[in-house]
Motif scaffolding. Sequence first.
Motif, PDB file in Angstrom:
ATOM      1  N   GLU A  65       0.831  -1.209   0.000  1.00  0.00           N
ATOM      2  CA  GLU A  65       0.000   0.000   0.000  1.00  0.00           C
ATOM      3  C   GLU A  65       0.864   1.257   0.000  1.00  0.00           C
ATOM      4  O   GLU A  65       0.598   2.208  -0.754  1.00  0.00           O
ATOM      5  N   LYS A  66       1.914   1.263   0.820  1.00  0.00           N
ATOM      6  CA  LYS A  66       2.798   2.439   0.876  1.00  0.00           C
ATOM      7  C   LYS A  66       3.484   2.666  -0.458  1.00  0.00           C
ATOM      8  O   LYS A  66       3.578   3.807  -0.925  1.00  0.00           O
ATOM      9  N   THR A  67       3.961   1.581  -1.081  1.00  0.00           N
ATOM     10  CA  THR A  67       4.642   1.754  -2.376  1.00  0.00           C
ATOM     11  C   THR A  67       3.663   2.226  -3.432  1.00  0.00           C
ATOM     12  O   THR A  67       4.012   3.054  -4.285  1.00  0.00           O
ATOM     13  N   SER A  68       2.422   1.733  -3.370  1.00  0.00           N
ATOM     14  CA  SER A  68       1.417   2.200  -4.333  1.00  0.00           C
ATOM     15  C   SER A  68       1.161   3.694  -4.147  1.00  0.00           C
ATOM     16  O   SER A  68       1.093   4.454  -5.129  1.00  0.00           O
ATOM     17  N   LYS A  69       1.033   4.124  -2.888  1.00  0.00           N
ATOM     18  CA  LYS A  69       0.811   5.540  -2.613  1.00  0.00           C
ATOM     19  C   LYS A  69       2.003   6.374  -3.071  1.00  0.00           C
ATOM     20  O   LYS A  69       1.830   7.452  -3.665  1.00  0.00           O
ATOM     21  N   LEU A  70       3.221   5.851  -2.793  1.00  0.00           N
ATOM     22  CA  LEU A  70       4.420   6.587  -3.219  1.00  0.00           C
ATOM     23  C   LEU A  70       4.506   6.675  -4.740  1.00  0.00           C
ATOM     24  O   LEU A  70       4.908   7.711  -5.283  1.00  0.00           O
ATOM     25  N   LYS A  71       4.107   5.621  -5.438  1.00  0.00           N
ATOM     26  CA  LYS A  71       4.128   5.651  -6.902  1.00  0.00           C
ATOM     27  C   LYS A  71       3.129   6.680  -7.424  1.00  0.00           C
ATOM     28  O   LYS A  71       3.439   7.451  -8.344  1.00  0.00           O
ATOM     29  N   LYS A  72       1.933   6.694  -6.812  1.00  0.00           N
ATOM     30  CA  LYS A  72       0.932   7.682  -7.220  1.00  0.00           C
ATOM     31  C   LYS A  72       1.451   9.097  -6.964  1.00  0.00           C
ATOM     32  O   LYS A  72       1.323   9.983  -7.812  1.00  0.00           O
ATOM     33  N   ARG A  73       2.049   9.295  -5.789  1.00  0.00           N
ATOM     34  CA  ARG A  73       2.578  10.612  -5.450  1.00  0.00           C
ATOM     35  C   ARG A  73       3.707  11.009  -6.401  1.00  0.00           C
ATOM     36  O   ARG A  73       3.758  12.150  -6.876  1.00  0.00           O
ATOM     37  N   ALA A  74       4.583  10.040  -6.702  1.00  0.00           N
ATOM     38  CA  ALA A  74       5.684  10.328  -7.629  1.00  0.00           C
ATOM     39  C   ALA A  74       5.142  10.679  -9.007  1.00  0.00           C
ATOM     40  O   ALA A  74       5.634  11.600  -9.670  1.00  0.00           O
ATOM     41  N   LEU A  75       4.100   9.963  -9.452  1.00  0.00           N
ATOM     42  CA  LEU A  75       3.494  10.249 -10.745  1.00  0.00           C
ATOM     43  C   LEU A  75       2.873  11.644 -10.749  1.00  0.00           C
ATOM     44  O   LEU A  75       3.048  12.419 -11.704  1.00  0.00           O
ATOM     45  N   LYS A  76       2.166  11.977  -9.650  1.00  0.00           N
ATOM     46  CA  LYS A  76       1.566  13.317  -9.561  1.00  0.00           C
ATOM     47  C   LYS A  76       2.642  14.390  -9.570  1.00  0.00           C
ATOM     48  O   LYS A  76       2.509  15.418 -10.244  1.00  0.00           O
ATOM     49  N   LEU A  77       3.717  14.157  -8.802  1.00  0.00           N
ATOM     50  CA  LEU A  77       4.809  15.135  -8.781  1.00  0.00           C
ATOM     51  C   LEU A  77       5.446  15.291 -10.164  1.00  0.00           C
ATOM     52  O   LEU A  77       5.759  16.398 -10.591  1.00  0.00           O
ATOM     53  N   GLN A  78       5.607  14.165 -10.837  1.00  0.00           N
ATOM     54  CA  GLN A  78       6.189  14.224 -12.186  1.00  0.00           C
ATOM     55  C   GLN A  78       5.267  14.995 -13.130  1.00  0.00           C
ATOM     56  O   GLN A  78       5.727  15.837 -13.915  1.00  0.00           O
ATOM     57  N   GLN A  79       3.958  14.715 -13.036  1.00  0.00           N
ATOM     58  CA  GLN A  79       3.008  15.426 -13.883  1.00  0.00           C
ATOM     59  C   GLN A  79       3.011  16.922 -13.551  1.00  0.00           C
ATOM     60  O   GLN A  79       2.963  17.769 -14.444  1.00  0.00           O
ATOM     61  N   LYS A  80       3.091  17.222 -12.255  1.00  0.00           N
ATOM     62  CA  LYS A  80       3.110  18.627 -11.839  1.00  0.00           C
ATOM     63  C   LYS A  80       4.363  19.309 -12.377  1.00  0.00           C
ATOM     64  O   LYS A  80       4.295  20.434 -12.899  1.00  0.00           O
ATOM     65  N   ARG A  81       5.528  18.645 -12.271  1.00  0.00           N
ATOM     66  CA  ARG A  81       6.772  19.228 -12.803  1.00  0.00           C
ATOM     67  C   ARG A  81       6.685  19.433 -14.309  1.00  0.00           C
ATOM     68  O   ARG A  81       7.121  20.464 -14.842  1.00  0.00           O
ATOM     69  N   GLN A  82       6.122  18.438 -14.989  1.00  0.00           N
ATOM     70  CA  GLN A  82       5.985  18.565 -16.435  1.00  0.00           C
ATOM     71  C   GLN A  82       5.073  19.727 -16.779  1.00  0.00           C
ATOM     72  O   GLN A  82       5.337  20.513 -17.706  1.00  0.00           O
ATOM     73  N   LYS A  83       3.983  19.863 -16.009  1.00  0.00           N
ATOM     74  CA  LYS A  83       3.048  20.956 -16.239  1.00  0.00           C
ATOM     75  C   LYS A  83       3.734  22.297 -15.981  1.00  0.00           C
ATOM     76  O   LYS A  83       3.608  23.235 -16.780  1.00  0.00           O
ATOM     77  N   GLU A  84       4.497  22.365 -14.867  1.00  0.00           N
ATOM     78  CA  GLU A  84       5.214  23.597 -14.545  1.00  0.00           C
ATOM     79  C   GLU A  84       6.258  23.896 -15.629  1.00  0.00           C
ATOM     80  O   GLU A  84       6.426  25.052 -16.032  1.00  0.00           O
ATOM     81  N   GLU A  85       6.955  22.856 -16.084  1.00  0.00           N
ATOM     82  CA  GLU A  85       7.956  23.032 -17.144  1.00  0.00           C
ATOM     83  C   GLU A  85       7.288  23.526 -18.425  1.00  0.00           C
ATOM     84  O   GLU A  85       7.799  24.426 -19.101  1.00  0.00           O
ATOM     85  N   LEU A  86       6.121  22.957 -18.743  1.00  0.00           N
ATOM     86  CA  LEU A  86       5.379  23.370 -19.924  1.00  0.00           C
ATOM     87  C   LEU A  86       4.933  24.826 -19.780  1.00  0.00           C
ATOM     88  O   LEU A  86       5.056  25.612 -20.722  1.00  0.00           O
ATOM     89  N   GLU A  87       4.433  25.144 -18.580  1.00  0.00           N
ATOM     90  CA  GLU A  87       3.999  26.527 -18.341  1.00  0.00           C
ATOM     91  C   GLU A  87       5.185  27.488 -18.453  1.00  0.00           C
ATOM     92  O   GLU A  87       5.064  28.574 -19.025  1.00  0.00           O
ATOM     93  N   ARG A  88       6.361  27.112 -17.910  1.00  0.00           N
ATOM     94  CA  ARG A  88       7.546  27.974 -18.020  1.00  0.00           C
ATOM     95  C   ARG A  88       7.965  28.129 -19.487  1.00  0.00           C
ATOM     96  O   ARG A  88       8.319  29.220 -19.932  1.00  0.00           O
TER      97      ARG A  88
END
Length: 149
Positions: A104-127
């Motif tokens: 469960e913890k690894t699943s949550k961490l994977k989801k969080r990592a995916l969200k963070l990656q998507q957020k970074r990509q979005k921020e990079e795209l916005e920049r």
Amino acid sequence: MIQRSLSDTSPDEGLIEDLPIEDKAVKQLAEGLLSHYLPDLQRSKQALQELTQNQVVLLDTLEQEISKFKECHSMLDINALFTEAKHYHAKLVNIRKEMLMLHEKTSKLKKRALKLQQKRQKEELEREQQREKEFEREKQLTARPAKRT
């Protein structure tokens, strides 16, 4: 003549020859001896037979008790094995719980990592879009020579 000392002669020696023995007397003496000792001997024989039977019974009982003791001892071994099995089962259950929790913890961490990656990509795209806008704005603001007509 040979001299004999007192120690060389038996106390019974010469008595039988000296006394006349009658068959009737021997028979009566034997019967008297038997009648005197036979009842005690028969009782002793009976007592010995009873003792022998009791010993056989005791040996059988002892063998049964030994087999019961062995069974009891083997039951203790079986109980120890069951106790050990319960202990290891509990360990397995705990390990399984821990594995599920870690999953469960690894699943949550994977989801969080995916969200963070998507957020970074979005921020990079916005920049990147912001840079392009600034570049276009500067391009528009850059002085251009006017065309002569």
